[in-house]
Design an enzyme around this catalytic site. Sequence first.
Site, PDB file in Angstrom:
ATOM      1  N   GLY A  45      66.593  36.817  87.021  1.00 42.00           N
ATOM      2  CA  GLY A  45      67.796  37.288  87.699  1.00 42.00           C
ATOM      3  C   GLY A  45      67.898  36.982  89.176  1.00 42.00           C
ATOM      4  O   GLY A  45      68.997  36.878  89.711  1.00 42.00           O
ATOM      5  N   GLU A  99      64.159  40.957  94.381  1.00 50.69           N
ATOM      6  CA  GLU A  99      64.730  41.392  93.091  1.00 50.69           C
ATOM      7  C   GLU A  99      66.242  41.202  93.096  1.00 50.69           C
ATOM      8  O   GLU A  99      66.874  41.292  94.143  1.00 50.69           O
ATOM      9  CB  GLU A  99      64.437  42.886  92.879  1.00 50.69           C
ATOM     10  CG  GLU A  99      63.074  43.174  92.285  1.00 50.69           C
ATOM     11  CD  GLU A  99      63.067  43.070  90.761  1.00 50.69           C
ATOM     12  OE1 GLU A  99      64.012  42.487  90.192  1.00 50.69           O
ATOM     13  OE2 GLU A  99      62.112  43.588  90.150  1.00 50.69           O
ATOM     14  N   ASP A 100      66.808  40.991  91.909  1.00 46.41           N
ATOM     15  CA  ASP A 100      68.265  40.943  91.800  1.00 46.41           C
ATOM     16  C   ASP A 100      68.839  42.356  91.858  1.00 46.41           C
ATOM     17  O   ASP A 100      69.784  42.634  92.576  1.00 46.41           O
ATOM     18  CB  ASP A 100      68.699  40.244  90.508  1.00 46.41           C
ATOM     19  CG  ASP A 100      67.997  40.794  89.259  1.00 46.41           C
ATOM     20  OD1 ASP A 100      67.071  41.610  89.389  1.00 46.41           O
ATOM     21  OD2 ASP A 100      68.392  40.391  88.143  1.00 46.41           O
ATOM     22  N   ASP A 103      67.240  49.157  88.953  1.00 45.25           N
ATOM     23  CA  ASP A 103      67.985  50.123  88.147  1.00 45.25           C
ATOM     24  C   ASP A 103      67.115  51.364  87.935  1.00 45.25           C
ATOM     25  O   ASP A 103      67.158  52.311  88.713  1.00 45.25           O
ATOM     26  CB  ASP A 103      68.377  49.437  86.827  1.00 45.25           C
ATOM     27  CG  ASP A 103      69.154  50.345  85.897  1.00 45.25           C
ATOM     28  OD1 ASP A 103      69.463  51.477  86.285  1.00 45.25           O
ATOM     29  OD2 ASP A 103      69.454  49.917  84.768  1.00 45.25           O
ATOM     30  N   LYS A 131      70.988  50.435  92.007  1.00 50.60           N
ATOM     31  CA  LYS A 131      71.828  51.402  91.297  1.00 50.60           C
ATOM     32  C   LYS A 131      71.476  52.830  91.697  1.00 50.60           C
ATOM     33  O   LYS A 131      70.405  53.103  92.232  1.00 50.60           O
ATOM     34  CB  LYS A 131      71.654  51.236  89.789  1.00 50.60           C
ATOM     35  CG  LYS A 131      72.339  49.990  89.249  1.00 50.60           C
ATOM     36  CD  LYS A 131      72.477  50.065  87.752  1.00 50.60           C
ATOM     37  CE  LYS A 131      72.827  48.708  87.187  1.00 50.60           C
ATOM     38  NZ  LYS A 131      72.893  48.700  85.728  1.00 50.60           N
ATOM     39  N   PHE A 152      77.238  48.438  84.854  1.00 50.71           N
ATOM     40  CA  PHE A 152      76.510  47.248  84.437  1.00 50.71           C
ATOM     41  C   PHE A 152      77.238  46.037  85.007  1.00 50.71           C
ATOM     42  O   PHE A 152      78.432  45.866  84.814  1.00 50.71           O
ATOM     43  CB  PHE A 152      76.441  47.148  82.906  1.00 50.71           C
ATOM     44  CG  PHE A 152      75.583  46.003  82.456  1.00 50.71           C
ATOM     45  CD1 PHE A 152      74.215  46.153  82.296  1.00 50.71           C
ATOM     46  CD2 PHE A 152      76.147  44.751  82.223  1.00 50.71           C
ATOM     47  CE1 PHE A 152      73.414  45.083  81.912  1.00 50.71           C
ATOM     48  CE2 PHE A 152      75.345  43.676  81.840  1.00 50.71           C
ATOM     49  CZ  PHE A 152      73.986  43.849  81.680  1.00 50.71           C
ATOM     50  N   VAL A 153      76.501  45.189  85.717  1.00 48.61           N
ATOM     51  CA  VAL A 153      77.137  44.045  86.380  1.00 48.61           C
ATOM     52  C   VAL A 153      76.585  42.723  85.877  1.00 48.61           C
ATOM     53  O   VAL A 153      75.457  42.650  85.378  1.00 48.61           O
ATOM     54  CB  VAL A 153      76.977  44.133  87.918  1.00 48.61           C
ATOM     55  CG1 VAL A 153      77.718  45.322  88.475  1.00 48.61           C
ATOM     56  CG2 VAL A 153      75.514  44.176  88.313  1.00 48.61           C
ATOM     57  N   ASP A 159      72.649  38.628  84.146  1.00 45.31           N
ATOM     58  CA  ASP A 159      73.200  38.210  82.852  1.00 45.31           C
ATOM     59  C   ASP A 159      73.614  39.381  81.973  1.00 45.31           C
ATOM     60  O   ASP A 159      73.161  40.518  82.160  1.00 45.31           O
ATOM     61  CB  ASP A 159      72.153  37.409  82.081  1.00 45.31           C
ATOM     62  CG  ASP A 159      71.040  38.309  81.536  1.00 45.31           C
ATOM     63  OD1 ASP A 159      70.391  39.003  82.345  1.00 45.31           O
ATOM     64  OD2 ASP A 159      70.852  38.345  80.306  1.00 45.31           O
ATOM     65  N   ARG A 165      75.092  34.184  84.256  1.00 40.56           N
ATOM     66  CA  ARG A 165      74.282  34.058  85.478  1.00 40.56           C
ATOM     67  C   ARG A 165      74.921  33.092  86.483  1.00 40.56           C
ATOM     68  O   ARG A 165      74.680  33.164  87.672  1.00 40.56           O
ATOM     69  CB  ARG A 165      72.877  33.541  85.146  1.00 40.56           C
ATOM     70  CG  ARG A 165      72.037  34.498  84.307  1.00 40.56           C
ATOM     71  CD  ARG A 165      70.592  33.998  84.271  1.00 40.56           C
ATOM     72  NE  ARG A 165      69.805  34.624  83.221  1.00 40.56           N
ATOM     73  CZ  ARG A 165      69.192  35.800  83.334  1.00 40.56           C
ATOM     74  NH1 ARG A 165      69.267  36.477  84.456  1.00 40.56           N
ATOM     75  NH2 ARG A 165      68.486  36.277  82.330  1.00 40.56           N
TER      76      ARG A 165
HETATM   77  P1  IMP Z   1      64.727  48.313  86.023  1.00 41.67           P
HETATM   78  O1  IMP Z   1      63.309  48.072  85.576  1.00 41.67           O
HETATM   79  O2  IMP Z   1      65.422  49.347  85.187  1.00 41.67           O
HETATM   80  O3  IMP Z   1      64.859  48.596  87.506  1.00 41.67           O
HETATM   81  O4  IMP Z   1      65.567  47.026  85.680  1.00 41.67           O
HETATM   82  C1  IMP Z   1      65.398  45.836  86.325  1.00 41.67           C
HETATM   83  C2  IMP Z   1      65.905  44.653  85.528  1.00 41.67           C
HETATM   84  O5  IMP Z   1      66.856  45.000  84.497  1.00 41.67           O
HETATM   85  C3  IMP Z   1      66.650  43.746  86.483  1.00 41.67           C
HETATM   86  O6  IMP Z   1      65.769  42.855  87.133  1.00 41.67           O
HETATM   87  C4  IMP Z   1      67.654  43.068  85.556  1.00 41.67           C
HETATM   88  O7  IMP Z   1      67.056  41.944  84.966  1.00 41.67           O
HETATM   89  C5  IMP Z   1      67.952  44.106  84.485  1.00 41.67           C
HETATM   90  N1  IMP Z   1      69.198  44.833  84.810  1.00 41.67           N
HETATM   91  C6  IMP Z   1      69.300  46.114  85.200  1.00 41.67           C
HETATM   92  N2  IMP Z   1      70.596  46.435  85.436  1.00 41.67           N
HETATM   93  C7  IMP Z   1      71.332  45.324  85.179  1.00 41.67           C
HETATM   94  C8  IMP Z   1      72.754  45.012  85.253  1.00 41.67           C
HETATM   95  O8  IMP Z   1      73.613  45.836  85.612  1.00 41.67           O
HETATM   96  N3  IMP Z   1      73.101  43.738  84.908  1.00 41.67           N
HETATM   97  C9  IMP Z   1      72.209  42.796  84.515  1.00 41.67           C
HETATM   98  N4  IMP Z   1      70.871  43.042  84.450  1.00 41.67           N
HETATM   99  C10 IMP Z   1      70.439  44.289  84.775  1.00 41.67           C
END
Ligand code: IMP
Length: 177
Positions: A45, A99-100, A103, A131, A152-153, A159, A165
Amino acid sequence: MKIKDHDFKPFITAEQIRQAVQTVAGRINADYKKKEPLFIPVLNGSFIFAGDLLRQINGSCQVSFVKASSYNGMASSGQLKTLIGIEESLFNRDIIIVEDIVDTGLTLQRMLDELGSLGARSVEVATLLRKRTAREKGIQVKYVGLELEDEFVVGYGLDYEGLGRNLTDLYKAHPRA
Ligand code: IMP
């Protein structure tokens, strides 16, 4: 706009993203003036954010992409198995994880745990998006481009089921009726 079975609507423009990236880069440039950071962007991402961010970094720096492989391939499962790709020694380095989006923060936490034992001098995180969940959990992220709610984006590297992407703007999912 439709991606697979889901509707998305325009959310954050390429220009707004550009400004957010510039602000993050400015802060990093100020904080790392006399240092030579090693940027570690997490694939897939963050590839576009990392490309734009790195081109705005003035000082000497290195970059090494990693891929966080998960046990079951599910997004946000947090079940990070290992980091693939770091060849540089992290000993005494100033690391900036790129990081992208953060969440739940589980992916990031596992990354930090894994890097923590490798002797880095400092480890900070730069994310384009954060987020609300991550804010509420108090996950420490020093550089944040834009704050989101729980939407969700997709786009700018992020993606939906592997698609979207390549979009230059960010789109957000319409809630299902
Ligand atoms: P986390 O471990 O929950 O913080 O999630 C991190 C990963 O989940 C990110 O690096 C993304 O690859 C994916 N992700 C979380 N939210 C989104 C979203 O809104 N759109 C797309 N990918 C997401």
